[in-house]
Design a protein around this motif. Structure first.
Motif: not given
Length: 172
Positions: A3, A119-121
Motif C-alpha cells: 500500500w 496511492d492505494g492498496l
C-alpha cells in the motif's frame, strides 16, 4: 499486498512499529525520524528504508512539516515481486536496521519513479502493478546500494584497525 499513500505530516507520532517494510520518500520539508539505534533527519530528496518491526517515530518541531510518499510492503510481496538479490537483502535486514540515500538535486529520475507508484492498496490492474513494482525495485536498489557501501566502509575501517594491531603485535 503493498500500500502507498502521499501525505504531509506536521505533528509528532508515538513510538510504533509495523509488520511490513516501509519505504519513506521525503519530497520536501524538515523533521526527524527517530529509531532505537539511529536518528535520521527528514530532508528533501531523501529515501529511507525501514525494516519490518523496527520501532520508530516521527518528530516535528514548531513550524516543521514534511511531504512524503510512504510505500509499505509485506514479506509475501517481497517474495512475489522483487528479485532474488533484493529478497535476500530484505529478509536479512535486521529489525533494528534502516538505510537511507539522498538523491542529488540535479536528477529527476528517482522522483519520476515515485510518481509511477499509485496511492492505494496495490490492487491495480496487473499492468499497473507490474510498473509500480518495477519502480519500487529500482528505488530499493538505491537504498540497498547505500547500505552495502556503509557496511563495506565499516568493514574496511575494522580491517584497518585489525591490521594495525597485528603490526603492533609483530613488533613486540
Amino acid at each position: 499486498m503493498f500500500w502507498s499513500v502521499t501525505l504531509t505530516l506536521s505533528e509528532s507520532s508515538e513510538w510504533h512499529s509495523h509488520d511490513v517494510f516501509e519505504l519513506i520518500l521525503c519530497r520536501a520539508g524538515t523533521g526527524l525520524l527517530i529509531l532505537d539505534q539511529e536518528n535520521i533527519e527528514l530532508v528533501s530528496r531523501r529515501a529511507i528504508l525501514i525494516a519490518s518491526k523496527a520501532r520508530h517515530r516521527f518528530v516535528f518541531r514548531k513550524n516543521e512539516t514534511a511531504d512524503f510518499k510512504f510505500v509499505c510492503f509485506t514479506p509475501a510481496d517481497i517474495a512475489t515481486h522483487l528479485s532474488a538479490a533484493q529478497s535476500s537483502f530484505l529478509f536479512n535486514f535486521n529489525k533494528r536496521e534502516c538505510s537511507f540515500i539522498d538523491f542529488p538535486e540535479n536528477t529527476s529520475l528517482p522522483w519520476e519513479l515515485v510518481e509511477m507508484i499509485p496511492d492505494g492498496l496495490g490492487d491495480q490492474d496487473p499492468g499497473e502493478l507490474h510498473i509500480a513494482w518495477a519502480a519500487i525495485g529500482l528505488l530499493l536498489a538505491s537504498c540497498m546500494g547505500n547500505k552495502r557501501n556503509t557496511e563495506m566502509a565499516s568493514e574496511a575501517k575494522h580491517m584497518n584497525t585489525i591490521r594495525k594491531i597485528c603490526e603492533w603485535l609483530d613488533r613486540q
